[in-house]
Write an enzyme that holds these catalytic residues in place. Structure first.
Site, PDB file in Angstrom:
ATOM      1  N   ASP A   1     -18.301 -52.665   6.876  1.00 48.42           N
ATOM      2  CA  ASP A   1     -18.308 -53.843   7.737  1.00 48.42           C
ATOM      3  C   ASP A   1     -19.338 -54.862   7.248  1.00 48.42           C
ATOM      4  OD1 ASP A   1     -17.579 -55.431   9.856  1.00 48.42           O
ATOM      5  OD2 ASP A   1     -18.850 -54.411  11.317  1.00 48.42           O
TER       6      ASP A   1
ATOM      7  N   ASN B   1      -6.267 -55.341  11.867  1.00 46.15           N
ATOM      8  CA  ASN B   1      -6.634 -56.452  10.983  1.00 46.15           C
ATOM      9  C   ASN B   1      -5.480 -57.412  10.717  1.00 46.15           C
ATOM     10  OD1 ASN B   1      -8.968 -54.549   8.900  1.00 46.15           O
ATOM     11  ND2 ASN B   1      -9.316 -55.726  10.770  1.00 46.15           N
TER      12      ASN B   1
END
Length: 245
Positions: A20, A68
């Protein structure tokens, strides 16, 4: 490692990383998010090498989640192209080093060109056993469990499986990660403290480590620090610490 860390505590055999912070890393430099993802791929290359050096035999990386798809189309496209490039550019080198590559997640909504690259990488490295690199792409933990339940239900409906005999081991053979051990250590970079639908079944007893470093800046030293933190912990699996009164 701290002085009170158990000297004989083994390191993790299977580490999973939620990579991340690419977007924030790029934004801090005034660049598009795709620039951060590209830099993140370079970190992947280095960490794959470092993990083996530090005693990790199984490494699973969260690359693209089923959620996503909600990102801008140009960013999604860039992530797909990066996976293609990474696999195509690194496949032969990884294969020669004895790395087995797996890509886990849904494939029914991926393009045929990407599916062909994935299948080629898995077929080329299927017999390797020195190091296991798994990339979770178009993956979600709930989606994986749902697909697993559907497959088991179909087998039961066809008379190929007695529901009364279903156990954890049998369910595990239907997961995307069949053949992989459970996760020992799960790391998330960027300072966020959640697992974001990643390996929900496999990480049931994983030790969680959250590091305040963006993925493009993640280094061998950061991975070693996470492993040291893991080695300081007592894994009880729901039982009682052997040293407890």
């Amino acid at each position: 490692m701290t002085d009170d860390a158990p000297a004989d505590q083994p390191g993790p055999g299977h580490a999973a990383i939620i990579m991340d912070g690419n977007g924030r890393w790029a934004k801090a430099r005034g660049r598009p998010r795709s620039f951060g993802h590209k830099r993140g791929v370079e970190t992947v290359r280095q960490i794959v090498e470092d993990a083996g050096d530090l005693g990790v035999r199984y490494l699973t990386l969260f690359s693209f989640s089923t959620e996503n798809w909600n990102r801008p189309a140009d960013e999604v496209g860039a992530l797909f192209e990066l996976l293609k490039h990474y696999v195509e550019a690194d496949l032969e080198g990884l294969a020669r080093r004895g790395v087995r590559i797996r890509i886990v997640g849904r494939r029914d909504n991926l393009g045929s060109d990407l599916t062909a690259i994935i299948e080629r990488a898995e077929d080329r490295t299927r017999d390797n056993d020195a190091f296991h690199l798994t990339i979770a792409f178009n993956y979600g933990g709930r989606d994986e469990i749902l697909r697993t339940c559907q497959a088991i239900a179909r087998e039961a409906a066809d008379g190929r499986l007695d529901p009364d005999t279903l156990d954890e081991a049998t369910l595990g053979t239907h997961l995307d990660t069949v053949g992989l051990p459970d996760v020992d250590l799960m790391i998330r970079t960027s300072g966020e403290q959640r697992i974001s639908n990643f390996l929900l079944w496999q990480a049931a007893y994983a030790e969680l480590v959250f590091l305040d470093v963006l993925w493009p800046d993640f280094s061998r030293q950061d991975l070693a620090r996470a492993i040291d933190l893991y080695r300081q912990r007592s894994r009880r699996y729901g039982g009682v610490d052997a040293g407890a009164a």
